[in-house]
Design a protein around this motif. Structure first.
Motif, PDB file in Angstrom:
ATOM      1  N   GLY A  36       1.008  -1.263   0.118  1.00 14.61           N
ATOM      2  CA  GLY A  36       0.062  -0.094   0.055  1.00 14.61           C
ATOM      3  C   GLY A  36       0.711   1.398  -0.052  1.00 14.61           C
ATOM      4  N   ASP A  37       0.137   2.449  -0.461  1.00 13.97           N
ATOM      5  CA  ASP A  37       0.889   3.557  -0.560  1.00 13.97           C
ATOM      6  C   ASP A  37       0.380   4.342   0.633  1.00 13.97           C
ATOM      7  N   GLY A  38       1.397   5.065   1.416  1.00 15.18           N
ATOM      8  CA  GLY A  38       1.405   5.861   2.624  1.00 15.18           C
ATOM      9  C   GLY A  38       2.131   6.990   2.695  1.00 15.18           C
ATOM     10  N   GLY A  39       2.244   7.396   3.916  1.00 21.19           N
ATOM     11  CA  GLY A  39       3.226   8.343   4.149  1.00 21.19           C
ATOM     12  C   GLY A  39       2.596   9.870   4.483  1.00 21.19           C
ATOM     13  N   GLY A  40       1.391   9.992   3.838  1.00 16.04           N
ATOM     14  CA  GLY A  40       0.548  11.292   3.944  1.00 16.04           C
ATOM     15  C   GLY A  40       0.098  11.659   5.502  1.00 16.04           C
ATOM     16  N   LYS A  41      -0.044  12.633   5.886  1.00 11.82           N
ATOM     17  CA  LYS A  41      -0.820  12.900   7.220  1.00 11.82           C
ATOM     18  C   LYS A  41      -2.278  12.397   7.169  1.00 11.82           C
ATOM     19  N   GLY A  42      -2.438  11.519   8.255  1.00 12.30           N
ATOM     20  CA  GLY A  42      -3.513  10.777   8.487  1.00 12.30           C
ATOM     21  C   GLY A  42      -4.016   9.824   7.745  1.00 12.30           C
ATOM     22  N   GLU A  43      -3.021   9.409   6.825  1.00  9.48           N
ATOM     23  CA  GLU A  43      -3.285   8.146   5.927  1.00  9.48           C
ATOM     24  C   GLU A  43      -2.686   7.028   6.640  1.00  9.48           C
ATOM     25  N   LEU A  44      -2.974   5.724   6.128  1.00 14.02           N
ATOM     26  CA  LEU A  44      -2.397   4.548   6.670  1.00 14.02           C
ATOM     27  C   LEU A  44      -0.959   4.363   6.195  1.00 14.02           C
ATOM     28  N   ILE A  45      -0.422   3.578   7.073  1.00 19.05           N
ATOM     29  CA  ILE A  45       1.137   3.295   6.723  1.00 19.05           C
ATOM     30  C   ILE A  45       1.029   2.343   5.605  1.00 19.05           C
ATOM     31  N   GLY A  46       1.917   2.562   4.686  1.00 19.01           N
ATOM     32  CA  GLY A  46       2.138   1.744   3.537  1.00 19.01           C
ATOM     33  C   GLY A  46       3.618   1.835   2.763  1.00 19.01           C
ATOM     34  N   PHE A  47       4.409   0.781   2.438  1.00 19.56           N
ATOM     35  CA  PHE A  47       5.593   1.012   2.065  1.00 19.56           C
ATOM     36  C   PHE A  47       5.765   1.014   0.660  1.00 19.56           C
ATOM     37  N   GLY A  48       4.520   0.724  -0.106  1.00 24.08           N
ATOM     38  CA  GLY A  48       4.802   1.119  -1.616  1.00 24.08           C
ATOM     39  C   GLY A  48       5.521   0.054  -2.260  1.00 24.08           C
ATOM     40  N   LEU A  49       5.795  -1.075  -1.734  1.00 28.24           N
ATOM     41  CA  LEU A  49       6.657  -2.044  -2.677  1.00 28.24           C
ATOM     42  C   LEU A  49       5.881  -2.653  -3.513  1.00 28.24           C
ATOM     43  N   PRO A  50       6.530  -3.211  -4.688  1.00 27.34           N
ATOM     44  CA  PRO A  50       6.059  -3.943  -5.736  1.00 27.34           C
ATOM     45  C   PRO A  50       5.014  -5.088  -5.283  1.00 27.34           C
ATOM     46  N   PRO A  51       3.841  -5.167  -5.697  1.00 32.65           N
ATOM     47  CA  PRO A  51       2.825  -6.342  -5.208  1.00 32.65           C
ATOM     48  C   PRO A  51       3.418  -7.524  -5.136  1.00 32.65           C
ATOM     49  N   TRP A  52       4.181  -8.117  -6.297  1.00 37.99           N
ATOM     50  CA  TRP A  52       4.598  -9.349  -5.954  1.00 37.99           C
ATOM     51  C   TRP A  52       5.706  -9.644  -5.021  1.00 37.99           C
ATOM     52  N   LEU A  53       6.399  -8.452  -4.849  1.00 37.70           N
ATOM     53  CA  LEU A  53       7.425  -8.716  -3.619  1.00 37.70           C
ATOM     54  C   LEU A  53       6.793  -8.619  -2.507  1.00 37.70           C
ATOM     55  N   ALA A  54       5.539  -7.715  -2.097  1.00 38.36           N
ATOM     56  CA  ALA A  54       4.847  -7.524  -0.954  1.00 38.36           C
ATOM     57  C   ALA A  54       4.258  -8.858  -0.540  1.00 38.36           C
ATOM     58  N   MET A  55       3.710  -9.788  -1.696  1.00 41.32           N
ATOM     59  CA  MET A  55       3.064 -11.076  -1.377  1.00 41.32           C
ATOM     60  C   MET A  55       4.237 -11.958  -0.868  1.00 41.32           C
ATOM     61  N   LEU A  56       5.283 -11.874  -1.416  1.00 45.86           N
ATOM     62  CA  LEU A  56       6.350 -12.808  -1.152  1.00 45.86           C
ATOM     63  C   LEU A  56       6.847 -12.529   0.284  1.00 45.86           C
ATOM     64  N   LEU A  57       7.076 -11.269   0.643  1.00 50.16           N
ATOM     65  CA  LEU A  57       7.437 -10.765   2.182  1.00 50.16           C
ATOM     66  C   LEU A  57       6.443 -11.043   3.027  1.00 50.16           C
ATOM     67  N   ALA A  58       5.127 -11.062   2.606  1.00 44.84           N
ATOM     68  CA  ALA A  58       3.929 -11.239   3.601  1.00 44.84           C
ATOM     69  C   ALA A  58       3.951 -12.604   4.074  1.00 44.84           C
ATOM     70  N   VAL A  59       4.158 -13.592   3.017  1.00 39.67           N
ATOM     71  CA  VAL A  59       4.446 -15.160   3.504  1.00 39.67           C
ATOM     72  C   VAL A  59       5.429 -15.226   4.339  1.00 39.67           C
ATOM     73  N   LEU A  60       6.514 -14.661   3.956  1.00 40.76           N
ATOM     74  CA  LEU A  60       7.730 -15.007   4.869  1.00 40.76           C
ATOM     75  C   LEU A  60       7.646 -14.482   6.177  1.00 40.76           C
ATOM     76  N   ILE A  61       6.788 -13.246   6.427  1.00 41.53           N
ATOM     77  CA  ILE A  61       6.693 -12.704   7.695  1.00 41.53           C
ATOM     78  C   ILE A  61       5.383 -13.671   8.323  1.00 41.53           C
ATOM     79  N   ALA A  62       4.569 -14.114   7.946  1.00 43.34           N
ATOM     80  CA  ALA A  62       3.790 -15.060   8.500  1.00 43.34           C
ATOM     81  C   ALA A  62       4.558 -16.470   8.732  1.00 43.34           C
ATOM     82  N   GLY A  63       5.587 -16.753   7.967  1.00 39.42           N
ATOM     83  CA  GLY A  63       6.388 -18.037   8.388  1.00 39.42           C
ATOM     84  C   GLY A  63       7.132 -17.365   9.774  1.00 39.42           C
ATOM     85  N   ALA A  64       7.619 -16.285   9.809  1.00 42.68           N
ATOM     86  CA  ALA A  64       8.493 -15.849  10.833  1.00 42.68           C
ATOM     87  C   ALA A  64       7.580 -15.947  12.029  1.00 42.68           C
ATOM     88  N   ALA A  65       6.173 -15.266  12.062  1.00 42.06           N
ATOM     89  CA  ALA A  65       5.527 -15.319  13.168  1.00 42.06           C
ATOM     90  C   ALA A  65       5.309 -16.551  13.662  1.00 42.06           C
TER      91      ALA A  65
END
Length: 374
Positions: free
Chosen positions: A78-107
Motif C-alpha cells: 500500500g501507499d502511505g506517508g501522508g498525514k492521516g493516511e494508513l502506513i504503506g511501504f509502496g513495494l511492488p505487489p509481487w514482492l509484498a506478497m512474497l514478504l507477507a508469506v515470509l513474515i507469516a512464517g517468521a511469526a
C-alpha cells in the motif's frame, strides 16, 4: 510406497484441469469470487493439515496467520506517508506478497518453541491466545490496519500485468479482476498442493507421521522431534499467510472481524471433513466449507428454513455452520478417513490401494509401540 496413477485417474485430472481453466469464460463474478475464496481456503487448509493431520499438533490460531499474510501484504504494497493516511511501504505487489508469506512464517517460527513444548489441548489453548492478541492489534493499530473499517487491498501486478478491474478482452469475454485472479489462484493452489504432496510423500512426511503416531518412539528412532514440529508449524504458517494474501485480493478489502475464532474453527472443519493428513482431502473439505455459505446465500429464497439476515430466521451463514457441523459429526462417526476416502472408493483401482494404505497405517502405529517396550 504409493501406487502410480492409472490412466483413468489421469483422464479425470485432465478433464478437471480443462474445466477449471474454462470456467472464467462462463461463470459470473459471484461464482468466480466464490471460487477464489475456495482456492484461498484450500491453500490454508493444506497448511493446517500438514500441521494437525500429519504432525498431530492441534492449532486453533490459524486465522491469526491468515491475518498476518493479508494485512502484511496491504501494508507492504500500500501507499502511505501522508498525514492521516494508513502506513504503506509502496513495494511492488509481487514482492509484498512474497514478504507477507515470509513474515507469516517468521511469526510461526517465533511461536514454534511454545508449540514444541505443548501437545494436544494445551497447544490448542496456547494457539487460541494468538487469536485474542491478533484481534486486539487489528482493531486498535489503526495506522496499520485501519481499525474497525479495515483497509483497501492494492491489486496484484506481475511483470507489468495488473490483476485489477481494467478490462482485457479474451475470446470476446471481458476479463476483470475476478477472471484474472482466478488463474493466479489456480497457479498458487497447484504449486502449494504439489509442494505439500512432495513433503508428505518424502522423508519429512514419514517423520511427521511418526511424530504424530508415537512421539517418544520417533525420538528413539532418531527423528529430531522438536525440529520437525517447529518446521511443520513454520510451514503451516507460511501456507496460511499465502492464503491470507489471496483472500485479501479476492475480497479487495481486509476487515478485522473476519479473522476471528470462527475462521479457525472452519479450517479445522475443512481438514476433518476432507480427511486428516491428505492434500486432496484438505482441498475437498475447503471447497465444501467455503462454498456452502455462498450457495445458501445465492439460493436461500428457494430453500426451506433459510432466510435473509435480519428477518428473524436462520441466515445462510448460520445454516452453513449447522450443516458442516453435522457433517463433521457424521464423518467422525461413519467415515473417519474423510471425503477423500469416499472419493477413493469411487475410482477404479483405488479401493485396493486404500485398504493397503489403511493396513500400513495400522502397522506403523503398532511398530513403534513394540520398540519402546523393555
Amino acid at each position: 510406497m504409493s501406487e502410480r496413477p492409472t490412466g483413468y485417474t489421469w483422464a479425470v485430472r485432465g478433464a478437471l484441469g480443462v474445466l477449471l481453466l474454462a470456467l472464467p469464460f462462463y461463470l459470473d463474478r459471484f461464482w468466480l469470487q466464490a471460487g477464489l475464496f475456495a482456492m484461498a481456503a484450500a491453500i490454508g487448509a493444506i497448511g493446517l493439515n500438514m500441521l494437525t493431520g500429519s504432525t498431530g499438533q492441534l492449532s486453533l490460531g490459524h486465522a491469526f496467520f491468515l491475518a498476518v499474510g493479508a494485512y502484511g501484504y496491504c501494508v507492504l504494497a500500500g501507499d502511505g506517508g501522508g498525514k492521516g493516511e494508513l502506513i504503506g511501504f509502496g513495494l511492488p505487489p509481487w514482492l509484498a506478497m512474497l514478504l507477507a508469506v515470509l513474515i507469516a512464517g517468521a511469526a510461526g517460527g517465533l511461536f514454534s518453541p511454545i508449540a514444541g513444548r505443548l501437545r494436544g489441548a494445551y497447544l490448542g489453548i496456547a494457539t487460541l491466545a494468538l487469536i485474542f492478541v491478533g484481534q486486539h492489534v487489528l482493531f486498535n493499530a489503526h495506522d496499520l490496519t485501519g481499525g474497525y473499517n479495515g483497509r483497501d487491498v492494492p491489486p496484484l501486478s506481475l511483470f507489468g500485468f495488473a490483476f485489477d478491474d481494467t478490462e482485457v478482452i479474451v475470446a470476446a469475454v471481458p476479463f476483470q479482476s475476478a477472471e484474472k485472479l482466478w488463474y493466479a489462484g489456480l497457479v498458487l493452489l497447484t504449486l502449494s498442493a504439489l509442494f505439500a504432496r512432495g513433503v508428505l510423500r518424502g522423508r519429512p512426511g514419514r517423520a511427521m507421521n511418526a511424530i504424530r503416531d508415537h512421539r517418544i518412539a520417533a525420538g528413539v528412532m532418531g527423528v529430531p522431534v522438536a525440529r520437525y514440529r517447529a518446521g511443520a508449524f513454520v510451514l503451516s504458517s507460511m501456507y496460511a499467510g499465502l492464503a491470507g494474501v489471496l483472500l485479501a485480493l479476492a475480497f479487495q478489502r481486509t476487515v478485522p472481524e473476519y479473522f476471528g475464532f470462527i475462521l479457525s474453527l472452519e479450517y479445522l472443519a475443512m481438514i476433518v471433513i476432507g480427511g486428516l493428513g491428505s492434500v486432496a482431502g484438505a482441498v475437498l473439505g475447503a471447497a465444501l466449507v467455503s462454498l456452502l455459505p455462498q450457495v445458501l446465500s445465492r439460493y436461500g429464497d428457494a430453500l426451506p428454513l433459510v432466510s435473509a439476515p435480519g428477518t428473524g430466521g436462520v441466515s445462510p451463514g448460520e445454516m452453513a455452520r449447522y450443516l458442516y457441523g453435522a457433517t463433521v459429526v457424521a464423518v467422525v462417526l461413519f467415515l473417519p478417513g474423510g471425503l477423500v476416502q469416499l472419493a477413493a472408493r469411487r475410482i477404479p483401482g483405488k479401493r485396493v490401494s486404500l485398504k493397503k494404505a489403511l493396513k500400513e497405517k495400522a502397522l506403523k502405529k503398532e511398530a513403534p509401540e513394540k520398540e519402546v517396550q523393555p
